[in-house]
Design an enzyme around this catalytic site. Structure first.
Site, PDB file in Angstrom:
ATOM      1  N   ASP A 176       0.852  -1.185   0.000  1.00 31.13           N
ATOM      2  CA  ASP A 176       0.000   0.000   0.000  1.00 31.13           C
ATOM      3  C   ASP A 176       0.898   1.249   0.000  1.00 31.13           C
ATOM      4  O   ASP A 176       1.748   1.391   0.894  1.00 31.13           O
ATOM      5  CB  ASP A 176      -0.873  -0.042   1.268  1.00 31.13           C
ATOM      6  CG  ASP A 176      -1.867   1.108   1.334  1.00 31.13           C
ATOM      7  OD1 ASP A 176      -1.714   2.074   0.546  1.00 31.13           O
ATOM      8  OD2 ASP A 176      -2.777   1.034   2.174  1.00 31.13           O
ATOM      9  N   GLU A 194      29.486   4.910   6.802  1.00 28.86           N
ATOM     10  CA  GLU A 194      29.370   3.479   7.082  1.00 28.86           C
ATOM     11  C   GLU A 194      29.280   2.714   5.770  1.00 28.86           C
ATOM     12  O   GLU A 194      28.790   1.592   5.722  1.00 28.86           O
ATOM     13  CB  GLU A 194      28.227   3.165   8.041  1.00 28.86           C
ATOM     14  CG  GLU A 194      26.911   3.818   7.744  1.00 28.86           C
ATOM     15  CD  GLU A 194      25.886   3.551   8.841  1.00 28.86           C
ATOM     16  OE1 GLU A 194      25.611   2.381   9.128  1.00 28.86           O
ATOM     17  OE2 GLU A 194      25.360   4.537   9.397  1.00 28.86           O
ATOM     18  N   CYS A 229      25.521   5.774  12.109  1.00 34.11           N
ATOM     19  CA  CYS A 229      25.094   7.114  11.677  1.00 34.11           C
ATOM     20  C   CYS A 229      25.561   8.242  12.603  1.00 34.11           C
ATOM     21  O   CYS A 229      25.488   9.404  12.228  1.00 34.11           O
ATOM     22  CB  CYS A 229      23.574   7.174  11.559  1.00 34.11           C
ATOM     23  SG  CYS A 229      22.891   5.825  10.612  1.00 34.11           S
ATOM     24  N   HIS A 260      18.388  12.437  14.280  1.00 36.94           N
ATOM     25  CA  HIS A 260      18.762  11.495  13.220  1.00 36.94           C
ATOM     26  C   HIS A 260      17.459  10.956  12.613  1.00 36.94           C
ATOM     27  O   HIS A 260      16.566  10.531  13.341  1.00 36.94           O
ATOM     28  CB  HIS A 260      19.587  10.339  13.795  1.00 36.94           C
ATOM     29  CG  HIS A 260      19.741   9.209  12.823  1.00 36.94           C
ATOM     30  ND1 HIS A 260      20.324   9.384  11.588  1.00 36.94           N
ATOM     31  CD2 HIS A 260      19.354   7.908  12.876  1.00 36.94           C
ATOM     32  CE1 HIS A 260      20.305   8.243  10.930  1.00 36.94           C
ATOM     33  NE2 HIS A 260      19.720   7.325  11.691  1.00 36.94           N
ATOM     34  N   LYS A 293       8.056   9.189  16.525  1.00 35.13           N
ATOM     35  CA  LYS A 293       8.094   8.494  17.829  1.00 35.13           C
ATOM     36  C   LYS A 293       9.064   9.193  18.786  1.00 35.13           C
ATOM     37  O   LYS A 293       8.774   9.359  19.964  1.00 35.13           O
ATOM     38  CB  LYS A 293       8.532   7.034  17.618  1.00 35.13           C
ATOM     39  CG  LYS A 293       7.532   6.210  16.801  1.00 35.13           C
ATOM     40  CD  LYS A 293       8.058   4.802  16.581  1.00 35.13           C
ATOM     41  CE  LYS A 293       7.429   4.087  15.399  1.00 35.13           C
ATOM     42  NZ  LYS A 293       6.001   3.839  15.470  1.00 35.13           N
ATOM     43  N   ASN A 338      17.189   7.848   3.787  1.00 35.07           N
ATOM     44  CA  ASN A 338      18.212   7.806   4.841  1.00 35.07           C
ATOM     45  C   ASN A 338      19.602   8.031   4.242  1.00 35.07           C
ATOM     46  O   ASN A 338      19.987   7.329   3.315  1.00 35.07           O
ATOM     47  CB  ASN A 338      18.172   6.440   5.551  1.00 35.07           C
ATOM     48  CG  ASN A 338      18.972   6.451   6.845  1.00 35.07           C
ATOM     49  OD1 ASN A 338      19.585   7.456   7.197  1.00 35.07           O
ATOM     50  ND2 ASN A 338      18.955   5.338   7.551  1.00 35.07           N
TER      51      ASN A 338
HETATM   52  N1  CAA Z   1      -1.161   3.157   5.969  1.00 36.12           N
HETATM   53  C1  CAA Z   1      -0.586   3.864   6.985  1.00 36.12           C
HETATM   54  N2  CAA Z   1       0.456   3.384   7.722  1.00 36.12           N
HETATM   55  C2  CAA Z   1       0.979   2.184   7.384  1.00 36.12           C
HETATM   56  C3  CAA Z   1       0.443   1.411   6.333  1.00 36.12           C
HETATM   57  C4  CAA Z   1      -0.675   1.943   5.613  1.00 36.12           C
HETATM   58  N3  CAA Z   1      -1.227   1.295   4.607  1.00 36.12           N
HETATM   59  N4  CAA Z   1       1.157   0.264   6.256  1.00 36.12           N
HETATM   60  C5  CAA Z   1       2.104   0.315   7.207  1.00 36.12           C
HETATM   61  N5  CAA Z   1       1.996   1.476   7.887  1.00 36.12           N
HETATM   62  C6  CAA Z   1       2.833   1.945   8.984  1.00 36.12           C
HETATM   63  C7  CAA Z   1       3.073   0.880  10.048  1.00 36.12           C
HETATM   64  O1  CAA Z   1       2.034   0.877  11.003  1.00 36.12           O
HETATM   65  C8  CAA Z   1       4.407   1.357  10.617  1.00 36.12           C
HETATM   66  O2  CAA Z   1       4.190   2.460  11.484  1.00 36.12           O
HETATM   67  P1  CAA Z   1       4.331   2.289  13.078  1.00 36.12           P
HETATM   68  O3  CAA Z   1       5.738   1.830  13.343  1.00 36.12           O
HETATM   69  O4  CAA Z   1       4.070   3.655  13.599  1.00 36.12           O
HETATM   70  O5  CAA Z   1       3.330   1.263  13.465  1.00 36.12           O
HETATM   71  C9  CAA Z   1       5.124   1.922   9.399  1.00 36.12           C
HETATM   72  O6  CAA Z   1       4.117   2.216   8.438  1.00 36.12           O
HETATM   73  C10 CAA Z   1       6.102   0.940   8.760  1.00 36.12           C
HETATM   74  O7  CAA Z   1       5.394  -0.245   8.436  1.00 36.12           O
HETATM   75  P2  CAA Z   1       5.990  -1.660   8.832  1.00 36.12           P
HETATM   76  O8  CAA Z   1       6.451  -1.657  10.253  1.00 36.12           O
HETATM   77  O9  CAA Z   1       5.023  -2.698   8.419  1.00 36.12           O
HETATM   78  O10 CAA Z   1       7.261  -1.670   7.856  1.00 36.12           O
HETATM   79  P3  CAA Z   1       8.384  -2.749   7.703  1.00 36.12           P
HETATM   80  O11 CAA Z   1       8.052  -4.048   8.325  1.00 36.12           O
HETATM   81  O12 CAA Z   1       8.697  -2.738   6.270  1.00 36.12           O
HETATM   82  O13 CAA Z   1       9.613  -2.179   8.540  1.00 36.12           O
HETATM   83  C11 CAA Z   1      11.368  -0.752   9.155  1.00 36.12           C
HETATM   84  C12 CAA Z   1       9.917  -0.821   8.690  1.00 36.12           C
HETATM   85  C13 CAA Z   1      11.566  -1.620  10.421  1.00 36.12           C
HETATM   86  C14 CAA Z   1      11.692   0.686   9.507  1.00 36.12           C
HETATM   87  C15 CAA Z   1      12.289  -1.257   8.027  1.00 36.12           C
HETATM   88  O14 CAA Z   1      12.143  -0.452   6.896  1.00 36.12           O
HETATM   89  C16 CAA Z   1      13.762  -1.319   8.410  1.00 36.12           C
HETATM   90  O15 CAA Z   1      14.228  -2.337   8.899  1.00 36.12           O
HETATM   91  N6  CAA Z   1      14.527  -0.219   8.129  1.00 36.12           N
HETATM   92  C17 CAA Z   1      15.966  -0.182   8.422  1.00 36.12           C
HETATM   93  C18 CAA Z   1      16.252  -0.013   9.890  1.00 36.12           C
HETATM   94  C19 CAA Z   1      15.920   1.372  10.396  1.00 36.12           C
HETATM   95  O16 CAA Z   1      15.869   2.342   9.669  1.00 36.12           O
HETATM   96  N7  CAA Z   1      15.724   1.474  11.733  1.00 36.12           N
HETATM   97  C20 CAA Z   1      15.494   2.772  12.357  1.00 36.12           C
HETATM   98  C21 CAA Z   1      16.143   2.862  13.695  1.00 36.12           C
HETATM   99  S1  CAA Z   1      17.885   2.450  13.555  1.00 36.12           S
HETATM  100  C22 CAA Z   1      18.600   3.882  12.921  1.00 36.12           C
HETATM  101  O17 CAA Z   1      18.039   4.933  12.952  1.00 36.12           O
HETATM  102  C23 CAA Z   1      19.982   3.762  12.310  1.00 36.12           C
HETATM  103  C24 CAA Z   1      19.827   3.793  10.827  1.00 36.12           C
HETATM  104  O18 CAA Z   1      19.868   4.879  10.228  1.00 36.12           O
HETATM  105  C25 CAA Z   1      19.660   2.530  10.098  1.00 36.12           C
END
Ligand code: CAA
Length: 445
Positions: free
Chosen positions: A31, A83, A120, A244, A253, A328
């Site tokens: 979506d 990185e 980062c 960040h 959050k 990012n």
């Molecule tokens: N309408 C509205 N919202 C929706 C939606 C829809 N149709 N579908 C999903 N969402 C929302 C979800 O509810 C979620 O929000 P919440 O966390 O507020 O509940 C958000 O969209 C993301 O959806 P998912 O959790 O289902 O997404 P995902 O399973 O693909 O994982 C992620 C998201 C964990 C960030 C993944 O992209 C990831 O692993 N990213 C890399 C790691 C990362 O960036 N971590 C951040 C902290 S670490 C850091 O900051 C260091 C760094 O730079 C890496």
């Protein structure tokens, strides 16, 4: 005490862009609102085939030096934070200096060069190193060039693929800076965590959900540590709070958590009490679980109040505008957030001189750092010189099939040779590899 801080900033975006809701989500059967509403992203930047962390960093640095009228002997340090390095010995800063020496008469033979690694947060750590070098009086009147440059790619199919990006931020750290002065006070939240790492591999191993929890936990520790040496923060203390930003949803959050912390025992908490009650206090609960449940309920209610929404709209939302368009950039990400906020202030005629920012950096593995910055009189002129919006508008919009080829072309195991999508123009380009597998670069007029 002489002010030390960021004198100038330049941003260089990767020249390709991937539309996440329009191109990526449909190809993945997802979506589009997961991107626009959930993660808060519209497009990600990607480097073209002739771009990499060296070209993007060197191009940002050259633009900064030219704009400030600097020559190599004005620079006493070149620190690169990344990185995405491709060499375990020779630092990226030597490549960047080598590029710059192609276009300047002088050289950087008396500048100290290095590479900083802590995911980062390394960009902020490099600023810190420069600050300490100047404060220690070892700089001989020179400035430090800090370059945060990354190609943030995840393995194809990894959930992190949604949060990629690529670009560089070059910053000049000097005495009597034009942009912001750094506070001597800092707070840290640091712990040995296994949330995101690259054990001798190009693409990260990530526990995405855990990485988000670790980000929030370390950020909270850093804030309380900052308060222990600075002051008890209040939302009104800061014009903007750049965090960040791996994706804007993460900052949504962090902003809520920070606000809840800052309003505790203040008139804001009291004023909100009739609407949502006072914050739960741990001592009033029998166990941690019921306390945490109560806190979650309070946070949900808090996020719906006008008071919170107004604060978020003013202090946090403006930090996210660029991130929504670039994804990012790892080490550069918090510095893009700061630039985004300052651009917002300039566009809205905000009188920012003397105002404070609270800057929250984070690196997986994991460490958060918080410090305050005071906006300097020359900020508006510096920010007006940024060309990032024009660069972003000029990016080539990739189809999904093109995106797949670009990802392969930057995969170190594949290095697929594909045609570039854009034409280099007055910039450094990656031309190939030498006899010792070193990367080679040229300046294209
Ligand atoms: N309408 C509205 N919202 C929706 C939606 C829809 N149709 N579908 C999903 N969402 C929302 C979800 O509810 C979620 O929000 P919440 O966390 O507020 O509940 C958000 O969209 C993301 O959806 P998912 O959790 O289902 O997404 P995902 O399973 O693909 O994982 C992620 C998201 C964990 C960030 C993944 O992209 C990831 O692993 N990213 C890399 C790691 C990362 O960036 N971590 C951040 C902290 S670490 C850091 O900051 C260091 C760094 O730079 C890496």
């Amino acid at each position: 005490m002489t002010a030390v801080g960021i004198d100038a900033i330049e941003i260089w975006t990767g020249k390709l862009s991937l539309d996440l809701p329009e191109t990526f989500a449909p190809a993945k059967g997802e979506d589009p609102e997961k991107y626009t509403k959930g993660l808060g992203l519209k497009t990600s930047s990607f480097p073209d085939t002739y771009e990499d962390i060296v070209t993007m960093g060197a191009n940002a640095a050259k633009r900064l030096m030219d704009r400030k009228g600097l020559v190599p002997e004005d620079i006493g340090r070149i620190d690169v934070a990344t990185e995405s390095a491709f060499d375990n010995s020779k630092p990226v800063s030597t490549y960047i200096a080598g590029c710059l020496e192609q276009v300047y008469d002088d050289d950087f033979h008396h500048a100290n060069k290095g590479e900083r690694k802590f995911a980062c947060v390394a960009g902020t750590q490099s600023i810190d190193d420069a600050y300490n070098w100047i404060r220690a009086g070892r700089h001989r009147g020179r400035s430090a060039l800090v370059v945060a440059t990354d190609t943030a790619l995840y393995a194809r199919g990894d959930p992190g693929e949604a949060t990629q990006g690529g670009g560089a931020v070059a910053m000049l750290i000097s005495e009597e800076p034009s942009l912001v002065e750094l506070s001597p006070e800092q707070g840290y939240g640091s712990a040995d965590e296994t949330d995101f790492l690259k054990p001798n591999q190009q693409f990260p191993s990530v526990d995405g959900k855990r990485s988000m929890q670790v980000y929030l936990a370390r950020m909270r520790e850093a804030l309380t540590d900052f308060e222990s040496v600075a002051w008890d923060t209040h939302p009104d203390d800061f014009a903007y709070i750049p965090f960040h930003t791996p994706f804007p949803g993460m900052v949504r959050k962090a902003g809520l958590l920070g606000y809840r912390h800052m309003i505790r025992d203040t008139e804001i908490e009291e004023d909100l009490a009739s609407e949502i009650g006072r914050q739960p206090r741990e001592e009033a609960f029998d166990d941690r679980e019921s306390y945490e449940e109560a806190i979650r309920g309070y946070m949900d209610d808090l996020s719906g109040t006008d008071t919170y929404r107004e604060w978020y709209g003013a202090a946090i939302e403006p930090t996210l505008a660029l991130s929504r368009r670039v994804g990012n950039w790892y080490t550069g990400s918090v510095h893009v957030a700061r630039a985004s906020a300052l651009q917002h202030a300039l566009e809205n005629d905000v009188d920012l001189e003397g105002s404070k920012l609270l800057v929250g950096s984070y690196g997986s593995g994991a460490q958060a750092e918080m410090h305050a910055e005071t906006v300097r009189p020359g900020w508006a002129e510096e920010v007006a010189a940024l060309t990032v919006d024009e660069q972003l508008d000029r990016r080539y919009d990739l189809s999904y099939e093109e995106y797949e080829r670009v990802h392969d072309s930057h995969n170190h195991d594949l290095n697929d040779d594909i045609e570039a999508f854009t034409q280099p123009d007055g910039e450094f380009v990656h031309t190939g590899w030498g006899r010792m597998s070193e990367r080679q670069y040229d300046y294209v007029e």
